[in-house]
Write a protein that holds these residues in place. Structure first.
Motif, PDB file in Angstrom:
ATOM      1  N   GLY A  81       0.826  -1.206   0.000  1.00  0.00           N
ATOM      2  CA  GLY A  81       0.000   0.000   0.000  1.00  0.00           C
ATOM      3  C   GLY A  81       0.863   1.260   0.000  1.00  0.00           C
ATOM      4  O   GLY A  81       0.511   2.273  -0.615  1.00  0.00           O
ATOM      5  N   TRP A  82       2.022   1.190   0.683  1.00  0.00           N
ATOM      6  CA  TRP A  82       2.924   2.366   0.756  1.00  0.00           C
ATOM      7  C   TRP A  82       3.416   2.777  -0.629  1.00  0.00           C
ATOM      8  O   TRP A  82       3.653   3.958  -0.885  1.00  0.00           O
ATOM      9  CB  TRP A  82       4.108   2.081   1.680  1.00  0.00           C
ATOM     10  CG  TRP A  82       4.975   0.931   1.243  1.00  0.00           C
ATOM     11  CD1 TRP A  82       4.753  -0.390   1.490  1.00  0.00           C
ATOM     12  CD2 TRP A  82       6.206   0.999   0.509  1.00  0.00           C
ATOM     13  NE1 TRP A  82       5.759  -1.154   0.948  1.00  0.00           N
ATOM     14  CE2 TRP A  82       6.670  -0.334   0.343  1.00  0.00           C
ATOM     15  CE3 TRP A  82       6.962   2.045  -0.008  1.00  0.00           C
ATOM     16  CZ2 TRP A  82       7.842  -0.648  -0.332  1.00  0.00           C
ATOM     17  CZ3 TRP A  82       8.138   1.735  -0.681  1.00  0.00           C
ATOM     18  CH2 TRP A  82       8.566   0.405  -0.838  1.00  0.00           C
ATOM     19  N   MET A  83       3.538   1.810  -1.546  1.00  0.00           N
ATOM     20  CA  MET A  83       4.010   2.129  -2.895  1.00  0.00           C
ATOM     21  C   MET A  83       2.934   2.890  -3.682  1.00  0.00           C
ATOM     22  O   MET A  83       3.240   3.760  -4.479  1.00  0.00           O
ATOM     23  CB  MET A  83       4.381   0.816  -3.598  1.00  0.00           C
ATOM     24  CG  MET A  83       5.269   0.956  -4.797  1.00  0.00           C
ATOM     25  SD  MET A  83       6.784   1.870  -4.507  1.00  0.00           S
ATOM     26  CE  MET A  83       7.965   0.586  -4.211  1.00  0.00           C
ATOM     27  N   ILE A  84       1.657   2.558  -3.418  1.00  0.00           N
ATOM     28  CA  ILE A  84       0.567   3.282  -4.100  1.00  0.00           C
ATOM     29  C   ILE A  84       0.522   4.733  -3.591  1.00  0.00           C
ATOM     30  O   ILE A  84       0.165   5.652  -4.325  1.00  0.00           O
ATOM     31  CB  ILE A  84      -0.799   2.592  -3.895  1.00  0.00           C
ATOM     32  CG1 ILE A  84      -0.685   1.100  -4.184  1.00  0.00           C
ATOM     33  CG2 ILE A  84      -1.854   3.200  -4.798  1.00  0.00           C
ATOM     34  CD1 ILE A  84      -1.968   0.328  -4.027  1.00  0.00           C
ATOM     35  N   LEU A  85       0.923   4.929  -2.319  1.00  0.00           N
ATOM     36  CA  LEU A  85       0.995   6.303  -1.789  1.00  0.00           C
ATOM     37  C   LEU A  85       2.059   7.113  -2.537  1.00  0.00           C
ATOM     38  O   LEU A  85       1.891   8.301  -2.780  1.00  0.00           O
ATOM     39  CB  LEU A  85       1.323   6.287  -0.290  1.00  0.00           C
ATOM     40  CG  LEU A  85       0.252   5.707   0.631  1.00  0.00           C
ATOM     41  CD1 LEU A  85       0.732   5.722   2.075  1.00  0.00           C
ATOM     42  CD2 LEU A  85      -1.054   6.486   0.506  1.00  0.00           C
ATOM     43  N   ILE A  86       3.168   6.449  -2.916  1.00  0.00           N
ATOM     44  CA  ILE A  86       4.212   7.153  -3.688  1.00  0.00           C
ATOM     45  C   ILE A  86       3.628   7.600  -5.031  1.00  0.00           C
ATOM     46  O   ILE A  86       3.862   8.717  -5.492  1.00  0.00           O
ATOM     47  CB  ILE A  86       5.456   6.254  -3.891  1.00  0.00           C
ATOM     48  CG1 ILE A  86       6.120   5.991  -2.539  1.00  0.00           C
ATOM     49  CG2 ILE A  86       6.441   6.892  -4.878  1.00  0.00           C
ATOM     50  CD1 ILE A  86       7.341   5.095  -2.592  1.00  0.00           C
ATOM     51  N   LEU A  87       2.813   6.713  -5.651  1.00  0.00           N
ATOM     52  CA  LEU A  87       2.146   7.088  -6.909  1.00  0.00           C
ATOM     53  C   LEU A  87       1.301   8.352  -6.683  1.00  0.00           C
ATOM     54  O   LEU A  87       1.358   9.303  -7.459  1.00  0.00           O
ATOM     55  CB  LEU A  87       1.261   5.933  -7.394  1.00  0.00           C
ATOM     56  CG  LEU A  87       0.286   6.232  -8.539  1.00  0.00           C
ATOM     57  CD1 LEU A  87       1.028   6.581  -9.818  1.00  0.00           C
ATOM     58  CD2 LEU A  87      -0.646   5.050  -8.801  1.00  0.00           C
ATOM     59  N   GLY A  88       0.512   8.351  -5.602  1.00  0.00           N
ATOM     60  CA  GLY A  88      -0.403   9.468  -5.354  1.00  0.00           C
ATOM     61  C   GLY A  88       0.289  10.767  -4.987  1.00  0.00           C
ATOM     62  O   GLY A  88      -0.043  11.833  -5.499  1.00  0.00           O
ATOM     63  N   TRP A  89       1.286  10.687  -4.091  1.00  0.00           N
ATOM     64  CA  TRP A  89       1.927  11.904  -3.585  1.00  0.00           C
ATOM     65  C   TRP A  89       3.036  12.424  -4.504  1.00  0.00           C
ATOM     66  O   TRP A  89       3.218  13.634  -4.623  1.00  0.00           O
ATOM     67  CB  TRP A  89       2.490  11.668  -2.185  1.00  0.00           C
ATOM     68  CG  TRP A  89       1.422  11.589  -1.144  1.00  0.00           C
ATOM     69  CD1 TRP A  89       0.896  10.461  -0.589  1.00  0.00           C
ATOM     70  CD2 TRP A  89       0.716  12.685  -0.542  1.00  0.00           C
ATOM     71  NE1 TRP A  89      -0.093  10.778   0.312  1.00  0.00           N
ATOM     72  CE2 TRP A  89      -0.218  12.136   0.369  1.00  0.00           C
ATOM     73  CE3 TRP A  89       0.783  14.072  -0.681  1.00  0.00           C
ATOM     74  CZ2 TRP A  89      -1.074  12.924   1.131  1.00  0.00           C
ATOM     75  CZ3 TRP A  89      -0.070  14.858   0.088  1.00  0.00           C
ATOM     76  CH2 TRP A  89      -0.985  14.285   0.971  1.00  0.00           C
ATOM     77  N   VAL A  90       3.776  11.517  -5.135  1.00  0.00           N
ATOM     78  CA  VAL A  90       4.943  11.957  -5.918  1.00  0.00           C
ATOM     79  C   VAL A  90       4.630  12.061  -7.410  1.00  0.00           C
ATOM     80  O   VAL A  90       4.959  13.054  -8.055  1.00  0.00           O
ATOM     81  CB  VAL A  90       6.139  10.985  -5.700  1.00  0.00           C
ATOM     82  CG1 VAL A  90       7.341  11.412  -6.536  1.00  0.00           C
ATOM     83  CG2 VAL A  90       6.498  10.915  -4.222  1.00  0.00           C
ATOM     84  N   PHE A  91       3.972  11.043  -7.963  1.00  0.00           N
ATOM     85  CA  PHE A  91       3.846  10.977  -9.421  1.00  0.00           C
ATOM     86  C   PHE A  91       2.587  11.625  -9.987  1.00  0.00           C
ATOM     87  O   PHE A  91       2.607  12.148 -11.097  1.00  0.00           O
ATOM     88  CB  PHE A  91       3.929   9.517  -9.896  1.00  0.00           C
ATOM     89  CG  PHE A  91       5.331   8.991  -9.879  1.00  0.00           C
ATOM     90  CD1 PHE A  91       6.119   9.020 -11.020  1.00  0.00           C
ATOM     91  CD2 PHE A  91       5.894   8.490  -8.716  1.00  0.00           C
ATOM     92  CE1 PHE A  91       7.425   8.557 -11.005  1.00  0.00           C
ATOM     93  CE2 PHE A  91       7.200   8.034  -8.682  1.00  0.00           C
ATOM     94  CZ  PHE A  91       7.968   8.061  -9.836  1.00  0.00           C
ATOM     95  N   VAL A  92       1.486  11.567  -9.223  1.00  0.00           N
ATOM     96  CA  VAL A  92       0.231  12.120  -9.748  1.00  0.00           C
ATOM     97  C   VAL A  92       0.364  13.583 -10.221  1.00  0.00           C
ATOM     98  O   VAL A  92      -0.105  13.913 -11.304  1.00  0.00           O
ATOM     99  CB  VAL A  92      -0.917  11.946  -8.716  1.00  0.00           C
ATOM    100  CG1 VAL A  92      -2.050  12.925  -8.961  1.00  0.00           C
ATOM    101  CG2 VAL A  92      -1.436  10.512  -8.772  1.00  0.00           C
ATOM    102  N   PRO A  93       1.034  14.475  -9.456  1.00  0.00           N
ATOM    103  CA  PRO A  93       1.151  15.859  -9.952  1.00  0.00           C
ATOM    104  C   PRO A  93       1.819  15.950 -11.331  1.00  0.00           C
ATOM    105  O   PRO A  93       1.350  16.681 -12.200  1.00  0.00           O
ATOM    106  CB  PRO A  93       2.020  16.545  -8.883  1.00  0.00           C
ATOM    107  CG  PRO A  93       1.825  15.740  -7.654  1.00  0.00           C
ATOM    108  CD  PRO A  93       1.607  14.328  -8.108  1.00  0.00           C
ATOM    109  N   PHE A  94       2.896  15.163 -11.537  1.00  0.00           N
ATOM    110  CA  PHE A  94       3.596  15.213 -12.835  1.00  0.00           C
ATOM    111  C   PHE A  94       2.722  14.641 -13.956  1.00  0.00           C
ATOM    112  O   PHE A  94       2.684  15.173 -15.057  1.00  0.00           O
ATOM    113  CB  PHE A  94       4.914  14.432 -12.769  1.00  0.00           C
ATOM    114  CG  PHE A  94       5.901  15.025 -11.805  1.00  0.00           C
ATOM    115  CD1 PHE A  94       6.409  16.301 -11.999  1.00  0.00           C
ATOM    116  CD2 PHE A  94       6.323  14.315 -10.689  1.00  0.00           C
ATOM    117  CE1 PHE A  94       7.308  16.864 -11.111  1.00  0.00           C
ATOM    118  CE2 PHE A  94       7.224  14.867  -9.794  1.00  0.00           C
ATOM    119  CZ  PHE A  94       7.720  16.151 -10.001  1.00  0.00           C
TER     120      PHE A  94
END
Length: 562
Positions: A81-94
Motif C-alpha cells: 500500500g505504501w508504494m501506491i501512496l508514492i504514486l499518489g503523492w509523488v507521481f500524480v502531480p507530474f
C-alpha cells in the motif's frame, strides 16, 4: 454446485449486463471517453478499479498457492500500500500536468520519441506473455476445480472455461471501453472481498483458529537456516527469498508496477482532477492491505488443514509427483468448505476478479497500440476511427494471449513465480528511466533511452538463458551462467537496477542537457508557482492522516511477522 448457487450466478450476470447496457448507451465521442472514461472518475471508482485490476488470477491461484507452498515469503509483494501512496503523492502531480494518455507518451514528453516506442513494445509484449496468458490459464483452472467437470462435449473443460471467459470479457471491453471497466469493478470489488472474507472465516473455523495455523505452519521449516513458513524475513542465504533481496527486489518490481505501469496508472489518469486522483490512490492503498489476509493466509490455512488431515488422505489434491497441489488451494477451499448459495457468490467473486483484470488489460493494450503506434504514424485519424482501431487491437491481443497458453501450461505449476520472474527483469530498466527522469533535471533524452534499452537487452538475455539452461543438463559452469542463470532472481533484479541507473547517469553526463522549456513541470524543481499552488490546494490534513495510518499498519505487519 446447488440450485441456489446457479441462481446467485445468474443474478450477478444480470447486474453485469445491466451496467454494460447503461455504459454502451452513453455516447463515447472520442478516444479520451473510450480509453479514460472521459477523465471524470471519482476517488471511489479510481481506488476500487486500482484494486480490482490488481487482484487477478495470480492472486486467487498464485498467491494462495504461494501461501500453501512457501508461507509468508510472498507477502513483501502484497503489503505494498505504501508504494501506491508514492504514486499518489509523488507521481500524480507530474502525470496530471503533462495531460498524457499513456506512460510511453509521458516518456516522449520527458525524453524522446524513441523512448516512447521502446516502452510501448516492452509493455505490449509483457502483457501478452504474462498478464493475458496467466489470467486466462488460471481462469480455466479455477472453473475446472470448482465445477468439478473434466470435459464437456468431448473437449477439455479447461479450454471451454478459458475461452468463454475471454470472449465474454472482450465483448464488454470492446463495446464499453474504460467506463465499463471502471463501473463493473465497482460491482465486482465488494463481491470479491465478501467472498474471500467468508472463506477466511470458514477456513479458521474448520482449522481451529489463528493460533492453530501459526502453530502448524510455524513448525514447518523452509530452509537449512531454521526459518519457518511464518517468517517474513528469512536468512540472507535462503535460496529463494533472502531478506535483503526480497526487500530490494519487491520494491523495484513494486515501483515499476504501481508507479509507472500503464495497467495501473491508467486508472489514475482517468481522475477528474489531482485531488480525486490522489484520494483514489489513498483508497486503493487501504484496499491493498487486504490481499495478504484474503488470499495468502487462506493458502496457509489450506496447507495447515492438509497437514491436520494427512492421515485421512489430506485436504489438497495431489500432483503426479506426490506433492500437494499448492495452486489448487483457493478453489479447493471454495469447493470443500462453502455452503450452498455462498459457493455461487464466491464463484461470482472469482469471475469478477478474472474479468476485471482481463478487461483492464484489454483496454490498456488497445490504448497503447492505438495512441502510441497508430496515432503517431497517422495523426490525422478521426476520433471515431481511433476507437474502432482500439477495438480491433483488443481482438488481436486476445488471440495472441490464447495462443501463448499451451506454452505457459507447460510451466503451469509455478504460476506466481513465473509471473514475478518475468516482471523482475522487465522492471529495473523502466524504473530507472522514470525515477531519474522525475528526480534529476540533468537526465538527458539519450540517457533515458539508453537506460531503457540496456534494461530490455539484459532482461531478454536473462529470460533466454533461463529457457536454455533449464533444458540443457550438462552445461559447463562459467561467469555468464552464474550471472544470468544461477544468481538469485531478487539479487539479479537489484544489481540490474543499479546498472541501468549508472547507464542513465553516465550517458546523461556525456550528452546534451535538456532545455528548461522541455522539462517544465515534469521534473522536481521545475514547477511554476501556479502548478505548485494547484498541487498544494489538492490535499488537506485528512489525506496526510490516512497516509500515516497506512504506513503504520504496514510497519506493524512487518514487526509481527519478522
Amino acid at each position: 454446485m446447488g440450485t441456489l448457487d446457479w441462481i446467485v450466478i445468474a443474478a450477478f450476470f444480470l447486474a453485469l449486463i445491466g451496467i454494460i447496457i447503461w455504459v454502451v448507451s452513453q455516447k463515447q465521442n472520442d478516444s479520451a471517453d473510450y480509453f479514460l472514461g472521459g477523465r471524470d472518475a471519482t476517488w471511489i471508482a479510481i481506488g476500487a478499479s486500482i484494486f480490482a485490476s490488481n487482484i487477478g488470477s495470480e492472486h486467487l491461484i498464485g498467491l494462495a498457492g504461494a501461501g500453501a507452498s512457501s508461507g509468508m515469503a510472498m507477502a513483501h509483494w502484497e503489503i505494498q500500500g505504501w508504494m501506491i501512496l508514492i504514486l499518489g503523492w509523488v507521481f500524480v502531480p507530474f502525470y496530471t500536468r503533462s495531460m498524457v494518455y499513456t506512460m510511453p507518451e509521458f516518456l516522449e514528453r520527458r525524453y524522446n520519441p524513441q523512448s516512447r516506442t521502446i516502452l510501448s513494445i516492452i509493455s505490449l509484449v509483457s502483457y501478452v506473455l504474462t498478464k493475458v496468458a496467466v489470467t486466462v490459464y488460471a481462469g480455466g483452472l479455477v472453473f475446472q476445480q470448482v465445477f468439478g467437470i473434466k470435459e464437456l462435449w468431448g473437449i477439455d473443460f479447461f479450454w471451454i472455461a478459458a475461452i468463454g471467459l475471454v470472449l465474454l470479457t472482450a465483448l464488454y471491453t470492446i463495446f464499453g471501453g474504460m467506463k465499463s471497466v471502471l463501473y463493473t469493478s465497482v460491482l465486482q470489488t465488494p463481491i470479491l472481498l465478501l467472498g474471500s472474507l467468508v472463506i477466511l472465516v470458514l477456513g479458521f473455523k474448520e482449522l481451529g483458529g489463528w493460533d492453530e495455523m501459526i502453530q502448524i505452519c510455524g513448525a514447518v521449516t523452509v530452509n537449512d537456516y531454521g526459518d519457518s513458513m511464518t517468517n517474513l524475513i528469512r536468512s540472507n542465504a535462503d535460496p529463494n527469498f533472502p531478506w535483503l533481496g526480497a526487500l530490494i527486489g519487491s520494491s523495484i518490481i513494486g515501483f515499476w508496477y504501481w508507479c509507472t505501469d500503464q495497467f495501473i496508472v491508467q486508472r489514475v489518469l482517468s481522475g477528474k482532477n489531482e485531488k480525486e486522483a490522489r484520494r483514489g490512490t489513498i483508497f486503493g492503498a487501504y484496499l491493498k492491505l487486504l490481499p495478504v489476509f484474503l488470499f495468502l493466509i487462506p493458502g496457509m490455512i489450506a496447507f495447515a488443514l492438509h497437514q491436520k488431515y494427512i492421515g485421512d488422505g489430506g485436504f489438497l489434491p495431489m500432483l503426479a509427483n506426490g506433492n500437494p497441489n499448492a495452486d489448487a488451494a483457493f478453489p479447493t477451499l471454495v469447493a470443500k468448505l462453502l455452503p450452498a448459495g455462498m459457493k455461487g457468490l464466491v464463484v461470482c467473486g472469482i469471475l469478477a476478479a478474472l474479468m476485471s483484470s482481463l478487461a483492464s488489460l484489454f483496454n490498456s493494450s488497445a490504448m497503447l497500440f492505438t495512441i502510441d503506434f497508430y496515432k503517431r504514424f497517422k495523426p490525422q485519424t478521426s476520433e471515431k476511427k481511433l476507437v474502432l482501431i482500439g477495438q480491433m487491437a483488443t481482438v488481436v491481443i486476445v488471440i495472441l494471449g490464447i495462443l501463448w497458453i499451451p506454452i505457459m501450461r507447460s510451466v503451469g505449476d509455478v504460476l506466481y513465480t513465473y509471473l514475478q520472474d518475468v516482471q523482475s527483469v522487465l522492471a529495473p530498466g523502466i524504473a530507472a528511466a522514470f525515477l531519474l527522469g522525475i528526480c534529476w533535471k540533468r537526465t538527458s533524452s539519450q540517457g533515458g533511452m539508453w537506460g531503457l534499452l540496456s534494461g530490455m537487452i539484459i532482461g531478454l538475455t536473462r529470460l533466454g538463458a533461463k529457457v536454455y539452461y533449464s533444458n540443457v543438463t550438462d552445461a559447463s559452469d562459467n561467469i555468464f551462467k552464474y550471472l544470468f542463470y544461477d544468481m538469485n532472481w531478487l539479487f539479479f533484479c537489484g544489481w540490474m537496477f543499479l546498472f541501468c541507473m549508472i547507464v542513465v547517469i553516465l550517458v546523461s553526463l556525456s550528452t546534451e542537457a535538456p532545455s528548461a522549456e522541455k522539462i517544465q513541470g515534469l521534473v522536481f524543481g521545475t514547477s511554476t508557482p501556479e502548478q505548485k499552488a494547484a498541487t498544494r490546494a489538492s490535499w488537506d490534513h485528512w489525506d496526510i492522516i490516512h497516509s500515516v495510518i497506512i504506513l503504520g499498519i504496514t510497519a506493524a505487519f512487518y514487526w509481527y511477522f519478522w
